[in-house]
Enzyme design. Sequence first.
Site, short mmCIF file in Angstrom:
data_model
loop_
_atom_site.label_atom_id
_atom_site.label_comp_id
_atom_site.label_asym_id
_atom_site.label_seq_id
_atom_site.Cartn_x
_atom_site.Cartn_y
_atom_site.Cartn_z
N ASP A 1 -4.68 -3.70 5.38
CA ASP A 1 -5.10 -3.26 6.71
C ASP A 1 -6.60 -3.37 6.95
OD1 ASP A 1 -5.98 -1.26 5.05
OD2 ASP A 1 -4.79 0.34 5.95
N ASP B 1 0.85 -1.19 0.00
CA ASP B 1 0.00 0.00 0.00
C ASP B 1 0.88 1.24 0.00
OD1 ASP B 1 -2.49 -1.30 0.16
OD2 ASP B 1 -2.21 -1.64 2.29
N ASP C 1 -9.26 -6.48 2.73
CA ASP C 1 -7.92 -6.95 2.35
C ASP C 1 -7.68 -8.40 2.76
OD1 ASP C 1 -7.23 -4.51 1.29
OD2 ASP C 1 -6.37 -3.76 3.15
#
Length: 862
Positions: A586, A318, A590
């Site tokens: 997170d 990310d 996900d």
Amino acid sequence: MPTPDPTAAPPHRGLPRAEAEARLRAEGPNELGHERPRGLLRLALGVLREPMLLLLLGAGGIYLLLGDREEALTLLSFVVVVIAITVVQERKTERAVTALRDLTSPRALVIRDGERRRIPGREVVRGDLLALAEGDRVPADARLVEAAHLEADESLLTGESAPVAKRAGPLPADPAPGGDASPIVFAGTLVVRGRGLAEVLATGPRSEMGKLGASLASIESGPTPLQREVGRLVRIVAAVGLSLCAALTVLYGLSRGDWLQGLLAGIALAMAVLPEEFPVVLTLFMALGAWRISRSRVLTRRLPAVEALGAATVLCSDKTGTLTENRMRIAALAAAAAHDVGDGPLAPPDEELLELGLLACQREPFDPMEQAFGRLGAARLAAPGRLHPGWEPVREYPLTPGRLAVVHAWRPPGADRLVVAAKGAPEAVAELCRLPAPAAAALRARQEELTARGLRVLAVARAAPAAAAPLPDDPAALAFELAGLVGLEDPVRAGVAEAVAECAGAGVRVVMITGDAPGTARAVAARIGLPADEVLTGRELGDLPPEALGERVARVQVFARVAPAQKLALVQALRARGEVVAMTGDGVNDAPALKAADIGIAMGGRGTDVAREAAALVLTDDDFGSIVAAVRLGRRIFDNLRRAMAYALAVHVPIAGLSLLPVLLGWPLVLFPVHIVFLELVIDPACSIAFEAEPAEPAQMHRPPRRVGAPLFDRRLLVVSLLQGASVLAAALAAFRLGVAHGAPPASARALAFAALIAGNVALILVNRSWREPLTATLARRNPASWLVVGGATAALVATLAVPFLRGLFRFGVASPLDLALAALAGGGSVAWFELVKWRRPAWLGERGAAAAPERAVSAPG
């Protein structure tokens, strides 16, 4: 219920910290019963069941039958020493695993003294105020005092898979799990939607989960591929060793007529062949490896991840919070033209834009972007009176995969209208506003102007429906009007560019995944050194067929406007191409991608409990540099494990040969059980301490990843280990035979052979510390543990040869210092040829099965 006002005091203060600490001491930690660490007596009894110890005890009993009390007592004293060493190793492993269990326990967000604090779940106490959000695992039984659209999955307690709605309210008479609209949330259940505040009623064994006696968290104990490989190898070698033991006993008894001595020779051979170090070394390396990785702020929830780290070929990360600091601030407001936010007052259109952005945020925001709105609003909107503390929230429309925007509806006091504020991705807000083509093009141009500066851009819109009319289920039915754009910046973390460059040198491809616009993604990629000439958006990703997607992901390293659910498609496409994928995440959405990845990495700071439970690793500081450090450590751990196993295999060859060949050749016995036990006291610390502590080689991150599933013992390593052992065996046999040929009695020749064997053992430790660097470079690297083992072995050898009492116990005769020095020189020099191999072909014993893609092939320097 006031609007977001960061200057206002929280409506709930929770427990005072002093009271919480007192309750924790009085009522105990919030944890359920788990297996207690084994005591010293249990560990010692477990060690006594090991085959090596049973063989030692058998040999001691035979010596008592032969009337050799000194030899028997020596062996039995060695039993005590071996037990002590093994117990220390076991305790070290247990402490490492216990520390990991504590570190990876669930976390809880509580309010104490009016401040939100994230604490270990075991520190939650009765009366604590929990802040719950989507994706959180509830740490204790609690009553909701506030709830907004909160639903919980209670299948862990009830078996019912459908989530149940929860509402704030008084304590019911029968607070049983499974009740719809109940105010009680139970320990171990999962918040699947909404948010709320809950007061803890019961913790640990007093909770509903505690009453059922379930355990919430444990480290997986199933066998890993390495454990299966080592176990198979141990079984094969043990079967061969026991067969040779029986055959040698019979052969000795038939040929020499001394069955007790034959049994001793057979026991010595069995002890020499049994590779009992292998499973111990594997367990110790994995546990201590996970502990070492935790010191780099990466917690290991599943030990197989330690094996997989060194094989990672792609790191999918990310952007926000991992590559950047996740410390957002509003840098520009664009109600019309873009204006940088300085220290001066805002223009009225920008004030209105900021006001609407605040109204589109949570009342007590946790999201960094919403916190940025709160900070700027507190500084610039308090004086104009645009914070509106008396407004009443009416409805919230959360972000969905089909609508990347959030919408909040408010009722001003005494007004006959509502104020509806929306913020989100500019293209999503443009759809809500039904912008005509020219206006949408102008919006895109302003957005690109901001994203070219590396800013994350949100659009803000307003609607004003009549208060009497009911709000629609879909906010797209409202008449929204565009208010403008907001540009937020998030600085790149220090050291990220260097970490990305290190990955490139190690043959590991870094892939950045973000929900930001392509322009923002390109700007950040340029700062950290990622090629961004081609950027794939989430919309394009969803339109690609599997074959085309596989081709694109092979070359694209920047993905923008990606929804969390699309990460799974990325993982599957990369793995289909043979990549070993590490994926960060997170959120709740996900979790599937984290499960599907070879190495799922959850964010410990901002991640949800669902993500942490799905992941194999947890990143405590959410820093990309920590992931790269973990990869570096993973390579070091696997390299050191291979070296330790190769050494253990090599050193057993001369021990087994000196136990077997003299019997077959009709020579006097060279090794007795006492000698083999002495050698084990050198081998065990060398495997479990010296090699485990070996520092990483300088070129470790300048070679491609190893092939996942590559065997610990490939053919090349097996051949080299056997050749190393055979070299030491030849030197020891030569020392024994030449001693006898020059008239030395068998006891003196035995001393020469043993000196050569110990010197060869020391040489094996030193040359196997590195398979790429010459011995001079290896000796310059700091590893006190290896010198402790080498020094201890040398000092013990000198003592057994020089002290008459010990010389008698070991059945050594007197030998001249010159002969002993020559024998030791022969043993130590027997593996010098391996230094020539390293010099001629430094990468010959490197990681096998390097990544197949040509672009990842990286040569070691020099």
